[in-house]
Motif scaffolding. Structure first.
Motif: not given
Length: 183
Positions: A128-155
């Motif tokens: 089965x496949x499904x589109x998951x809402x950000x609040x329903x994510x279970x894995x930490x890798x996806x949860x880190x991108x589901x926050x409101x203020x995500x920043x991607x630094x370019x060092x």
């Protein structure tokens, strides 16, 4: 089945061949991920042999259509339930991926399962496949991108391939080291 490039999503419809006893047999529809239509039809018959007393010699394919996603411009979270055979047995698994399209997430799944679990594509069955809402994510890798203020630094960026020179400059090599710290 080998996975070369991105997987595609097919809808395959088939049924048992019509006979005198049963002139209009029941049709079965499956959504199958495969690299091409030939492999999708082959996987259809593989699953039909498992679920119904039906095989390619006694049946017929009515339709095989590639399904495409309507909105592939926004990144979505996908949850994928699967079953795979390893050297020690059969395992059920749930995985989450972020991608523009479901087929991209499935391609990530096949690549990751080959790398982490040494699983061949033929031994993976997507349940089965499904589109998951950000609040329903279970894995930490996806949860880190589901926050409101995500920043991607370019060092440590380098200006261009020619290190601060114009792009059309005729000098290939530079005598100074690149400056990579910008404020």
């Amino acid at each position: 089945m080998t996975v070369a490039g991105e997987m595609r999503q097919y809808q395959v419809v088939g049924r048992k061949a019509a006979t005198d006893e049963n002139p209009n047999p029941e049709a079965y529809r499956m959504i199958i991920f495969a690299p091409n239509p030939t492999t999708a039809k082959s996987k259809f018959w593989y699953f039909m042999r498992q679920f119904r007393k039906m095989k390619k010699t006694t049946g017929e394919i009515l339709d095989c259509v590639e399904l495409t996603e309507k909105n592939s411009r926004t990144v979505k979270n996908y949850g994928i339930w699967l079953r795979y055979d390893s050297r020690s047995g059969t395992h059920n698994m749930y995985r989450e991926y972020r991608d523009l399209k479901l087929t991209g997430a499935i391609s990530q799944l096949y690549d990751e399962m080959a790398g982490r679990h040494r699983t061949r594509p033929r031994s993976i069955q997507i349940i089965r496949t499904a589109t998951v809402a950000p609040k329903d994510l279970k894995r930490p890798n996806g949860m880190q991108f589901a926050q409101a203020k995500v920043k991607f630094p370019l060092p440590h960026r380098v200006d261009s391939a020619k290190r601060g020179q114009k792009a059309l400059s005729d000098r290939t090599f530079s005598t100074v080291r690149p400056t990579t710290m910008f404020n």
